[in-house]
Design a protein around this motif. Sequence first.
Motif, PDB file in Angstrom:
ATOM      1  N   PRO A 274     -57.016  21.813 -10.183  1.00 51.63           N
ATOM      2  CA  PRO A 274     -56.594  22.196 -11.534  1.00 51.63           C
ATOM      3  C   PRO A 274     -55.750  21.118 -12.203  1.00 51.63           C
ATOM      4  O   PRO A 274     -55.097  20.317 -11.522  1.00 51.63           O
ATOM      5  N   LEU A 275     -55.818  21.110 -13.532  1.00 52.41           N
ATOM      6  CA  LEU A 275     -55.064  20.121 -14.318  1.00 52.41           C
ATOM      7  C   LEU A 275     -53.965  20.835 -15.104  1.00 52.41           C
ATOM      8  O   LEU A 275     -54.233  21.417 -16.161  1.00 52.41           O
ATOM      9  N   PRO A 276     -52.739  20.830 -14.597  1.00 53.68           N
ATOM     10  CA  PRO A 276     -51.638  21.498 -15.305  1.00 53.68           C
ATOM     11  C   PRO A 276     -51.468  20.947 -16.715  1.00 53.68           C
ATOM     12  O   PRO A 276     -51.681  19.759 -16.955  1.00 53.68           O
ATOM     13  N   LYS A 277     -51.090  21.817 -17.638  1.00 56.13           N
ATOM     14  CA  LYS A 277     -51.059  21.463 -19.055  1.00 56.13           C
ATOM     15  C   LYS A 277     -49.685  20.926 -19.472  1.00 56.13           C
ATOM     16  O   LYS A 277     -48.974  21.517 -20.289  1.00 56.13           O
ATOM     17  N   VAL A 278     -49.348  19.795 -18.879  1.00 59.50           N
ATOM     18  CA  VAL A 278     -48.028  19.205 -19.100  1.00 59.50           C
ATOM     19  C   VAL A 278     -47.825  18.772 -20.556  1.00 59.50           C
ATOM     20  O   VAL A 278     -46.806  19.084 -21.174  1.00 59.50           O
TER      21      VAL A 278
ATOM     22  N   GLU B 164     -55.033  31.443 -11.260  1.00 57.10           N
ATOM     23  CA  GLU B 164     -55.116  30.033 -10.874  1.00 57.10           C
ATOM     24  C   GLU B 164     -55.829  29.141 -11.889  1.00 57.10           C
ATOM     25  O   GLU B 164     -56.443  28.150 -11.514  1.00 57.10           O
ATOM     26  N   ASP B 165     -55.774  29.524 -13.177  1.00 54.50           N
ATOM     27  CA  ASP B 165     -56.327  28.626 -14.193  1.00 54.50           C
ATOM     28  C   ASP B 165     -55.332  27.522 -14.551  1.00 54.50           C
ATOM     29  O   ASP B 165     -55.723  26.458 -15.002  1.00 54.50           O
TER      30      ASP B 165
ATOM     31  N   ALA C  31     -44.968  24.871 -17.624  1.00 58.04           N
ATOM     32  CA  ALA C  31     -44.785  26.194 -18.238  1.00 58.04           C
ATOM     33  C   ALA C  31     -43.430  26.358 -18.913  1.00 58.04           C
ATOM     34  O   ALA C  31     -43.217  27.303 -19.668  1.00 58.04           O
ATOM     35  N   MET C  32     -42.523  25.444 -18.646  1.00 55.93           N
ATOM     36  CA  MET C  32     -41.224  25.516 -19.321  1.00 55.93           C
ATOM     37  C   MET C  32     -41.046  24.341 -20.278  1.00 55.93           C
ATOM     38  O   MET C  32     -40.021  24.221 -20.932  1.00 55.93           O
TER      39      MET C  32
ATOM     40  N   ASP D 113     -47.227  29.882 -17.113  1.00 56.24           N
ATOM     41  CA  ASP D 113     -48.546  29.343 -16.754  1.00 56.24           C
ATOM     42  C   ASP D 113     -49.374  30.455 -16.123  1.00 56.24           C
ATOM     43  O   ASP D 113     -48.830  31.372 -15.504  1.00 56.24           O
ATOM     44  N   ILE D 114     -50.678  30.369 -16.286  1.00 53.66           N
ATOM     45  CA  ILE D 114     -51.543  31.432 -15.764  1.00 53.66           C
ATOM     46  C   ILE D 114     -51.897  31.130 -14.318  1.00 53.66           C
ATOM     47  O   ILE D 114     -52.816  30.370 -14.025  1.00 53.66           O
ATOM     48  N   SER D 115     -51.116  31.702 -13.426  1.00 53.05           N
ATOM     49  CA  SER D 115     -51.410  31.559 -12.008  1.00 53.05           C
ATOM     50  C   SER D 115     -51.882  32.886 -11.445  1.00 53.05           C
ATOM     51  O   SER D 115     -52.780  32.941 -10.618  1.00 53.05           O
ATOM     52  N   ASP D 116     -51.303  33.995 -11.907  1.00 54.70           N
ATOM     53  CA  ASP D 116     -51.672  35.311 -11.381  1.00 54.70           C
ATOM     54  C   ASP D 116     -52.873  35.916 -12.107  1.00 54.70           C
ATOM     55  O   ASP D 116     -53.543  36.800 -11.573  1.00 54.70           O
ATOM     56  N   GLY D 117     -53.127  35.474 -13.323  1.00 60.40           N
ATOM     57  CA  GLY D 117     -54.171  36.058 -14.175  1.00 60.40           C
ATOM     58  C   GLY D 117     -53.601  36.273 -15.568  1.00 60.40           C
ATOM     59  O   GLY D 117     -52.404  36.535 -15.705  1.00 60.40           O
TER      60      GLY D 117
END
Lengths: 344, 344
Positions: free
Chosen positions: B201-205, B275-276, B82-83, B222-226
Amino acid sequence: MYLEELGEHGLIRRIQKRFKSKDRSIVVGIGDDAAIINPSPDKSLIISTDTLREDIHFKKNFFSPSDIGWKAVAVSVSDIAAMGGIPRFLLLSIAVPDKTIVKDIDGLLNGVKDISTLYDIALIGGNISRSKKGITLDTTVMGELPKGKGRLRSGASVGDLIYVTGIVGSSAIGLSLLKSSFVYSTPSLSTSQLISTHLRPLPKVNEGIILSKNKLATAMIDISDGLLADLSHICDQSKVGANIYRDLIPLPDIHLKLKKRLAKEPLFYALYGGEDYELLFTIKKRDREKLEAIFKKKSFDITFIGEITSKDNGIRMVGIDGNKRIIRPGGFDHFISKSGGKIC
Amino acid sequence: MYLEELGEHGLIRRIQKRFKSKDRSIVVGIGDDAAIINPSPDKSLIISTDTLREDIHFKKNFFSPSDIGWKAVAVSVSDIAAMGGIPRFLLLSIAVPDKTIVKDIDGLLNGVKDISTLYDIALIGGNISRSKKGITLDTTVMGELPKGKGRLRSGASVGDLIYVTGIVGSSAIGLSLLKSSFVYSTPSLSTSQLISTHLRPLPKVNEGIILSKNKLATAMIDISDGLLADLSHICDQSKVGANIYRDLIPLPDIHLKLKKRLAKEPLFYALYGGEDYELLFTIKKRDREKLEAIFKKKSFDITFIGEITSKDNGIRMVGIDGNKRIIRPGGFDHFISKSGGKIC
């Protein structure tokens, strides 16, 4: 006010406010997805993580929230000290039930703040989550170290001398006093100090730095499991044995005075009591004078307690009569003797 | 065999064997007091930590031990993504009851190994402790990032375009399917994929790296909360508002097909389901073509969903009829809506 009223984001803002840092190597601290730091380019980075769980590592009737916060950071800082590093950055993960009083969270953060201020460590991030029961704190401390200066457990050789900083056994005696009613009826400065060693240990960062800076220590570890257990970790990883001189183990007057009130001999606490967070280290015989001179100058307390031998000697205790006896290192296995430990 | 028979040190040796690394920047890995690494001198270091607790973040009847291990690492890797960072090193803290079967620990380590291999991350340390009840995994992931390239939550400006990678809502729909009996009676490739999004899940690195490398993203999370909750984090920290176009939210056929089996509308899961571990980001309007060309070339899926507005607009949903309606970001507060989160 309960934590569920303050909310997670309220708590994060509270932490952010209390832990502002002026450290210029922190690019991004608390409040984004991750923290960003610029470590010194000529240094190695040293990282350690540890856990403090209620009813496994501490009981709330002995520990104030502030003590819990302090100790959770201390245990990770001590691992950095044990390799000769300078602690710099902290990540703190808090898990608490939602019915936790905000005052207790504030107490906990005060303890974290106190030790972070003392050791000049910046809180750069962490995590907050709900637990069904009990408090758990996970700390990750990152530090710096000149390249090639890290002191490992594996560097001891036959003939090296074994030293320990400070006093061992105080933490275990402190815990023993806490479990008895004695401490509450007759508190004294000395017993308070023993209890404080258990509740708010002081990792030996400065001692560690000296021992790594001068490459004095050939092997080093912090005493978390107990003197003999941690010595056995050095021996295992260095593939050596050791002779420990029984009458050289430092037993201060206060330990001896409390003898009648304790379930076991003071020597037992010194050998098997863990969580002192002193440093146990070995040096080359030729460095003995240099070591003692440096530590004397700094007024840091160290004691010579034994020598490294060949592996087949095992770990032996040498009595006053010169008799050598193989001793069990004992110590703390989280699953066998009901208690956990470090992967790193 | 139970863990109490293997013991803590037996488990450490088991981990050490399975997670050997040839990464030359690791000076000291698993097995000493702390880990030592030499980070690249020209890069910033990016660090994130997260917790996965049984019965808070996952239930064992849905998650295999291997899924738990995978997801615990994924959530921290996603924060690095996410960063715009490249994940490199992992610290893993495991807390389990002593009556845990060693086979389950092996499963858990397999999950950690699988995702570490996929993302080329080295396990360098961690901690093992006993818990009274339930599994807790704490992960700290450290990554690298070219200096000055970290994408924050706070960089969005009025007029910026809002994009999301991949599909949102799959994880929440996957969880919903797991909770129903449907999935077990009629598994299909598509429903399996939804469930897998929740479990593994597959983080979008790679997407994150592109968006930081070209300084394309002005803000990112990153979309963890919604989707809406995480958008509100960007809006709060950037001091802006947003218009989201209802008909642009990506709703794939499989979500729409499952409509009858779900308690809520597919759009609800897309907006509020967390948690997407997709990325939500903003770009300058002038970079639109450049962004879409780069992502098309890489075959990475992105969707334009809205625009950044002034703060006083709040977050509004723009309907097909052009009507704007203020919407509640909702999302996940560990103590208010019963669920935790990140300090960093």
